[in-house]
Scaffold this active site. Structure first.
Site, short mmCIF file in Angstrom:
data_model
loop_
_atom_site.label_atom_id
_atom_site.label_comp_id
_atom_site.label_asym_id
_atom_site.label_seq_id
_atom_site.Cartn_x
_atom_site.Cartn_y
_atom_site.Cartn_z
N ASP A 133 1.68 -5.50 -0.50
CA ASP A 133 1.74 -5.10 -1.96
C ASP A 133 0.79 -4.05 -2.32
O ASP A 133 -0.27 -4.17 -2.28
CB ASP A 133 1.34 -5.99 -2.95
N GLU B 24 6.20 -1.37 -2.47
CA GLU B 24 5.42 -0.28 -3.10
C GLU B 24 6.23 0.06 -4.47
O GLU B 24 6.05 1.34 -4.70
CB GLU B 24 5.15 0.87 -2.17
N ASP C 76 8.14 -4.43 -11.44
CA ASP C 76 8.41 -6.18 -11.29
C ASP C 76 9.58 -6.44 -12.38
O ASP C 76 9.50 -5.98 -13.56
CB ASP C 76 7.05 -6.71 -12.00
C1 GLA Z 1 3.01 -6.93 -8.19
C2 GLA Z 1 3.85 -7.18 -7.65
C3 GLA Z 1 4.29 -8.78 -8.03
C4 GLA Z 1 3.26 -9.64 -7.74
C5 GLA Z 1 2.03 -9.11 -8.22
C6 GLA Z 1 0.82 -10.07 -7.81
O1 GLA Z 1 2.79 -6.78 -9.47
O2 GLA Z 1 5.03 -6.18 -7.91
O3 GLA Z 1 5.73 -9.08 -7.23
O4 GLA Z 1 3.04 -9.81 -6.38
O5 GLA Z 1 1.85 -8.01 -7.84
O6 GLA Z 1 -0.24 -9.65 -8.38
#
Ligand code: GLA
Length: 524
Positions: free
Chosen positions: A281, A320, A343
């Site tokens: 991530d 990403e 997200d």
């Molecule tokens: C980002 C990712 C999420 C999750 C959080 C964890 O926001 O997009 O899917 O993994 O980090 O901190």
């Protein structure tokens, strides 16, 4: 007598002087002492989480008498901070300058003793952490120096996940609270619910498992995860696979230890633990590298190479957020899937926006290399059953990874009927993985279709509007030929549909879906 009076007067004067001096000591000395305390400068506020991990945060202070002003240093600049130092007690508040975010306050309370500053920090969500705070300098607040990235080259295909990965991920439901026990429980529930038989096999731990590094630089897990190898063995003993999470930057999105500068070492550790899947991530890597295609591709290739050096098949999930169109290069860096968006959250607007935006890039998904519109929210309670059926239907039509994001221990029958609809899962897992196309789009109605490996077709009638509406399509639009009689099945009603006339019409509820599988001749 005169002498006596003079003596008395002198005594009284002495007394008064002593009294005044004492008073001065009591009243003024602390002021003088604190006036000597100068908190101006850079500080490392080391938040101590209950899981044992330490999270360094930085502030820059300017002290004028009892008034403190400064900046809470953040990745994207900083938040203004202000407060006071009175009688050795510090109180400061930092909040984003932008009015919409101003309620996201961090509150620092504590005491100063000489040059020792001891704070308690209340995060915007109200959680309070003890935070020993030490002086630092500007350099101490900066991210580590940039390390070189490999020259671009195409990595070989690892041969994994020829159909979209299916399983569970901890983030949507548990976020930072996930523990070893939760993960074991999910593995148990995956089997006892029957989900594993349908293909849900990956049990993926997301962020917040990390502690720090040991003396040899090996990454360690925090007290929520006492023994990663033992946990992996447990998940494997259930016939399942286990996933983990890290970041190409120095810290993860939740501020935990990440892989920067330890790419090969971490890949080796994960392989030794028995990890089968890793989500990588981007997050804090943005403080070191630019967001240019060259840098982003380079950081993912670097870890892709490290994974491929391990003697273990590990699914590589790039995260990403779609910033550099990873659907165009994810395969080259050894990626098996790549997040295409920011997200998801457990609301119709979020799921609807993410899901339907995927149609524009549907042609980039293919066996072993998948667009990932984020984990499922089904069963988390923020959407209606119709909305969750749309979520499941759309993700399946898109050949998206099906990673449940709910608590598998407490699923209602309705949630099970959605996640465990074998006829819909079969669409997701269709080996041909052809891109879904738009058959028609009228206002808030989308009719999507996709042909499947056996020559049949799946048609989704989606109503993104706020009222139930009639949706139709012409059977001939499905281009199944006119020679054989068409057979159709409703994949949510689990019943056959009579094919008659030229068109099919269904009343689709608000935010709902009707999903049909249609074949020329008998449906297999
Ligand atoms: C980002 C990712 C999420 C999750 C959080 C964890 O926001 O997009 O899917 O993994 O980090 O901190």
């Amino acid at each position: 007598m005169k002498n006596f009076l003079r003596l008395k007067f002198r005594q009284m004067a002495n007394c008064a002087a002593m009294f005044c001096a004492a008073l001065l000591c009591v009243v003024l000395l602390p002021v003088v002492a604190h006036a000597q305390t100068d908190l101006s400068g850079y500080w490392n506020v080391a938040l101590q989480y209950p899981d044992g991990s330490v999270h360094n945060n930085f502030i820059l202070l300017d002290q004028r008498g009892q008034t403190l002003t400064g900046v809470q240093i953040t990745r994207d600049g900083g938040n203004p901070l202000s407060g006071t130092l009175k009688d050795g007690t510090v109180h400061m508040v930092a909040a984003p300058a932008n009015a919409a975010q101003a309620s996201r306050q961090t509150i620092y309370d504590g005491s100063v003793d000489g040059s020792v500053l001891q704070l308690k920090v209340a995060n915007p969500n109200g959680t309070v952490y003890p935070a020993p705070t030490t002086k630092t300098n500007r350099e101490g607040t900066l991210p580590p120096a940039r390390l070189p990235l490999p020259a671009q080259r195409n990595l070989p295909d690892n041969g994994l996940v020829r159909t979209p990965p299916m399983g569970w991920n901890s983030w949507n439901k548990f976020a930072g609270r996930v523990t070893d026990k939760d993960v074991r429980d999910m593995a148990d529930a995956m089997v006892s619910s029957g989900m594993s038989k349908l293909g849900y096999v990956y049990i993926n731990i997301d962020d917040t498992w990390e502690l720090g590094r040991d003396a040899q630089g090996n990454i360690t897990s925090n007290n929520k995860f006492p023994d990663m190898k033992a946990l992996a063995d447990y998940v494997h003993s259930k016939g399942l696979k286990i996933g983990i999470y890290s970041s190409p930057g120095p810290t993860t999105c939740a501020g935990y230890m990440a892989t920067y500068g330890h790419e090969e070492q971490d890949a080796k550790t994960f392989a030794a633990w028995g990890i089968d899947y890793i989500k990588y991530d981007m997050c804090s890597a943005r403080t070191i590298y630019t967001q240019s295609l060259e840098d982003v591709q380079g950081m993912y290739q670097k870890f892709g190479e490290a994974l491929q050096k391990q003697n273990r098949p590990i699914v590589y999930s790039l995260c990403e957020y779609g910033v550099d169109e990873p659907w165009k290069w994810g395969t080259n860096v050894g990626g098996n899937l790549w997040r295409t968006t920011g997200d998801i959250s457990d609301h119709w607007a979020s799921m609807d926006k993410i899901g339907f935006s995927q149609l524009a890039i549907a042609q980039y998904t293919r066996p072993g290399h998948w667009n990932d519109p984020d984990m499922l929210e089904i069963g988390n309670g923020g959407m209606t059953a119709d909305e969750y059926r749309t979520h499941m239907s759309l993700w399946s039509m898109l050949s998206a990874p099906l990673l449940a994001g709910n608590d598998l221990r407490t699923m209602t029958d309705e949630t099970k009927s959605i996640l465990m609809n074998a006829e819909v899962v079969a669409i997701d897992q269709d080996p041909a993985a052809k891109p879904t196309q738009v058959l028609k789009e009228e206002g808030k109605v989308e009719v999507l279709w996709r042909s499947l490996a056996d020559g049949s077709v799946v048609v989704g009638l989606y109503n993104r509007g706020e009222q139930a509406t009639d949706v139709s399509f012409a059977w001939s639009d499905l281009k199944l030929g006119a020679t054989k009689k068409l057979h159709a099945r409703d994949l949510w009603k689990h019943s056959d549909v009579a094919v008659s006339g030229d068109t099919y019409t269904a009343t689709v509820p608000m935010h709902g879906v009707v999903l049909l599988r249609v074949a020329a001749g008998k449906l297999k």
